[in-house]
Design a protein around this motif. Structure first.
Motif, PDB file in Angstrom:
ATOM      1  N   ARG A 199       0.833  -1.203   0.000  1.00 49.46           N
ATOM      2  CA  ARG A 199       0.000   0.000   0.000  1.00 49.46           C
ATOM      3  C   ARG A 199       0.872   1.259   0.000  1.00 49.46           C
ATOM      4  O   ARG A 199       0.529   2.264  -0.649  1.00 49.46           O
ATOM      5  N   VAL A 200       1.974   1.217   0.726  1.00 47.05           N
ATOM      6  CA  VAL A 200       2.903   2.357   0.747  1.00 47.05           C
ATOM      7  C   VAL A 200       3.457   2.608  -0.657  1.00 47.05           C
ATOM      8  O   VAL A 200       3.471   3.734  -1.146  1.00 47.05           O
ATOM      9  N   ASN A 201       3.899   1.525  -1.310  1.00 47.88           N
ATOM     10  CA  ASN A 201       4.447   1.667  -2.668  1.00 47.88           C
ATOM     11  C   ASN A 201       3.386   2.166  -3.649  1.00 47.88           C
ATOM     12  O   ASN A 201       3.660   3.023  -4.501  1.00 47.88           O
ATOM     13  N   ASP A 202       2.177   1.633  -3.533  1.00 44.73           N
ATOM     14  CA  ASP A 202       1.105   2.037  -4.449  1.00 44.73           C
ATOM     15  C   ASP A 202       0.728   3.500  -4.255  1.00 44.73           C
ATOM     16  O   ASP A 202       0.366   4.202  -5.209  1.00 44.73           O
ATOM     17  N   THR A 203       0.790   3.960  -3.016  1.00 45.64           N
ATOM     18  CA  THR A 203       0.365   5.326  -2.703  1.00 45.64           C
ATOM     19  C   THR A 203       1.457   6.359  -2.989  1.00 45.64           C
ATOM     20  O   THR A 203       1.191   7.428  -3.553  1.00 45.64           O
ATOM     21  N   TYR A 204       2.675   6.044  -2.604  1.00 44.54           N
ATOM     22  CA  TYR A 204       3.751   7.036  -2.680  1.00 44.54           C
ATOM     23  C   TYR A 204       4.832   6.683  -3.700  1.00 44.54           C
ATOM     24  O   TYR A 204       5.802   7.429  -3.861  1.00 44.54           O
ATOM     25  N   GLY A 205       4.674   5.551  -4.386  1.00 47.41           N
ATOM     26  CA  GLY A 205       5.673   5.130  -5.347  1.00 47.41           C
ATOM     27  C   GLY A 205       6.855   4.453  -4.666  1.00 47.41           C
ATOM     28  O   GLY A 205       7.004   4.493  -3.438  1.00 47.41           O
ATOM     29  N   HIS A 206       7.712   3.836  -5.473  1.00 45.33           N
ATOM     30  CA  HIS A 206       8.861   3.122  -4.914  1.00 45.33           C
ATOM     31  C   HIS A 206       9.847   4.027  -4.178  1.00 45.33           C
ATOM     32  O   HIS A 206      10.427   3.599  -3.163  1.00 45.33           O
ATOM     33  N   PRO A 207      10.048   5.278  -4.608  1.00 50.24           N
ATOM     34  CA  PRO A 207      10.923   6.158  -3.811  1.00 50.24           C
ATOM     35  C   PRO A 207      10.399   6.366  -2.396  1.00 50.24           C
ATOM     36  O   PRO A 207      11.182   6.410  -1.440  1.00 50.24           O
ATOM     37  N   GLY A 208       9.074   6.489  -2.261  1.00 52.68           N
ATOM     38  CA  GLY A 208       8.491   6.616  -0.928  1.00 52.68           C
ATOM     39  C   GLY A 208       8.700   5.347  -0.121  1.00 52.68           C
ATOM     40  O   GLY A 208       9.025   5.394   1.079  1.00 52.68           O
ATOM     41  N   GLY A 209       8.521   4.192  -0.780  1.00 53.58           N
ATOM     42  CA  GLY A 209       8.765   2.923  -0.106  1.00 53.58           C
ATOM     43  C   GLY A 209      10.213   2.776   0.321  1.00 53.58           C
ATOM     44  O   GLY A 209      10.503   2.286   1.419  1.00 53.58           O
ATOM     45  N   ASP A 210      11.136   3.230  -0.534  1.00 57.97           N
ATOM     46  CA  ASP A 210      12.558   3.168  -0.182  1.00 57.97           C
ATOM     47  C   ASP A 210      12.860   4.029   1.040  1.00 57.97           C
ATOM     48  O   ASP A 210      13.667   3.645   1.894  1.00 57.97           O
ATOM     49  N   ASP A 211      12.232   5.192   1.132  1.00 55.46           N
ATOM     50  CA  ASP A 211      12.449   6.061   2.293  1.00 55.46           C
ATOM     51  C   ASP A 211      11.968   5.390   3.582  1.00 55.46           C
ATOM     52  O   ASP A 211      12.594   5.522   4.640  1.00 55.46           O
ATOM     53  N   VAL A 212      10.871   4.657   3.500  1.00 56.81           N
ATOM     54  CA  VAL A 212      10.372   3.939   4.675  1.00 56.81           C
ATOM     55  C   VAL A 212      11.346   2.825   5.060  1.00 56.81           C
ATOM     56  O   VAL A 212      11.657   2.622   6.239  1.00 56.81           O
ATOM     57  N   ILE A 213      11.840   2.089   4.078  1.00 58.43           N
ATOM     58  CA  ILE A 213      12.806   1.016   4.347  1.00 58.43           C
ATOM     59  C   ILE A 213      14.068   1.580   5.003  1.00 58.43           C
ATOM     60  O   ILE A 213      14.593   1.016   5.974  1.00 58.43           O
ATOM     61  N   LYS A 214      14.553   2.721   4.493  1.00 54.32           N
ATOM     62  CA  LYS A 214      15.764   3.321   5.065  1.00 54.32           C
ATOM     63  C   LYS A 214      15.509   3.801   6.493  1.00 54.32           C
ATOM     64  O   LYS A 214      16.381   3.681   7.351  1.00 54.32           O
ATOM     65  N   MET A 215      14.323   4.335   6.746  1.00 50.18           N
ATOM     66  CA  MET A 215      13.999   4.766   8.104  1.00 50.18           C
ATOM     67  C   MET A 215      13.982   3.576   9.058  1.00 50.18           C
ATOM     68  O   MET A 215      14.510   3.644  10.180  1.00 50.18           O
ATOM     69  N   LEU A 216      13.372   2.474   8.633  1.00 52.13           N
ATOM     70  CA  LEU A 216      13.339   1.294   9.493  1.00 52.13           C
ATOM     71  C   LEU A 216      14.756   0.781   9.758  1.00 52.13           C
ATOM     72  O   LEU A 216      15.064   0.366  10.881  1.00 52.13           O
ATOM     73  N   ALA A 217      15.609   0.809   8.756  1.00 51.25           N
ATOM     74  CA  ALA A 217      16.996   0.384   8.950  1.00 51.25           C
ATOM     75  C   ALA A 217      17.691   1.247   9.999  1.00 51.25           C
ATOM     76  O   ALA A 217      18.434   0.733  10.849  1.00 51.25           O
TER      77      ALA A 217
END
Length: 318
Positions: A199-217
């Motif tokens: 849902r994150v990727n669909d809503t904000y695109g893969h760059p948005g999803g990447d930012d979430v992944i980096k934050m979790l890291a």
């Protein structure tokens, strides 16, 4: 030999000492300087007339006197040469690099040979230091070493998160499984992933999803010990190996990660992305005959956390 012949011989000897591209210094048993050639003068800024007859250590405080005397002792007593290479000690004399502007080093890397000089009575009363400038060779080797270290690090680290990639993490996981089983020490494994990541990727695109992944890291790095082994297992899934840790102790870490993820939003372009994570924990058991069983138990606990509502921590039953 006439005085003219003697003068001519001394003259060509002086020219020879001045023209060679290595440093020459002759020392007596008290380490007083007897010969100081042009190379040594040019790089030290010390004239032969200033240092001749005086103790070497008075001019070069960077030389460890006790260490150097130990190196010189077998040269005097056993007539055996001694060698000092830059890999063990970058330099003997702290000379500046020949190319201070273009060189990557402020000092000259040196190889040094110390060999005995036998007198007419067949005694070693003096030693000769030959100083080689190996700066170019040393910098080339160091550059290759740094490149190899970079390549090795790239082969181990996930480019997006800075955590270990799956291949290297699994290597460490297998090693820890064997170590903990052999020593009988507790160890726990946390598997986690981002809830509703599609849902994150669909809503904000893969760059948005990447930012979430980096934050979790970043949250994971902040929440664990240096001895814990963290990796990006795939996509939005992460794995954390906690040596010498029970499931109860691992739960404290997992809850810390869960709460931070829930309360640290991600700013992406003009949007604020709020996300949560689910986590599964498995403590290593004697009954696990291979590391894959341990991994599957943690994965099952993660699945349970997902099925029971997400944004929670579940522990695999023993």
């Amino acid at each position: 030999m006439s005085s003219d012949e003697t003068f001519n011989e001394l003259h060509w000897q002086h020219d020879l000492l001045g023209s060679i591209e290595v440093g020459l210094a002759v020392l007596d048993k008290q380490f007083n300087v007897l010969v100081w050639n042009q190379f040594m003068e040019n790089h030290s800024g010390i004239l032969p007339s200033q240092i001749r007859g005086k103790c070497l250590f008075d001019f070069f405080k960077e030389i460890d006197r006790d260490w150097f005397q130990r190196k010189a002792e077998p040269v005097f007593n056993l007539r055996s040469s001694a060698f000092m290479i830059w890999e063990q000690r970058p330099y003997l004399f702290k000379f500046e690099s020949n190319r201070p502007i273009t060189s990557a080093s402020e000092h000259m890397f040196q190889n040094v040979t110390v060999f005995p000089l036998t007198s007419l009575n067949d005694q070693v009363e003096q030693i000769c230091l030959v100083v080689y400038d190996v700066t170019d060779e040393a910098l080339g080797k160091l550059q290759i070493q740094r490149l190899n270290e970079t390549l090795e690090n790239m082969s181990r680290v996930d480019g997006l998160t800075g955590l270990y990639n799956r291949r290297f993490w699994e290597e460490q996981f297998n090693l820890e499984y064997k170590r903990s089983k052999r020593a009988g020490h507790p160890a726990s494994l946390i598997m986690l992933d981002i809830d509703h990541f599609k849902r994150v990727n669909d809503t904000y695109g893969h760059p948005g999803g990447d930012d979430v992944i980096k934050m979790l890291a970043r949250i994971i790095k902040k929440s664990v010990r240096e001895t814990d082994v963290c990796g990006r297992y795939g996509g939005e899934e992460f794995a954390i190996l906690l040596p010498d840790t029970t499931a109860k102790q691992a739960r404290i870490v997992a809850e810390r990660i869960r709460k931070l993820a829930e309360h640290v939003p991600v700013e992406h372009e003009e949007h604020t992305i709020v996300f949560t994570v689910s986590l599964g924990i498995a403590e290593l058991q004697d009954s696990y005959q291979q590391p894959l069983v341990w991994l599957e138990k943690a994965d099952q606990a993660l699945y349970e956390a997902k099925e029971s509502g997400r944004n929670r921590v579940c522990i695999s039953p023993s």
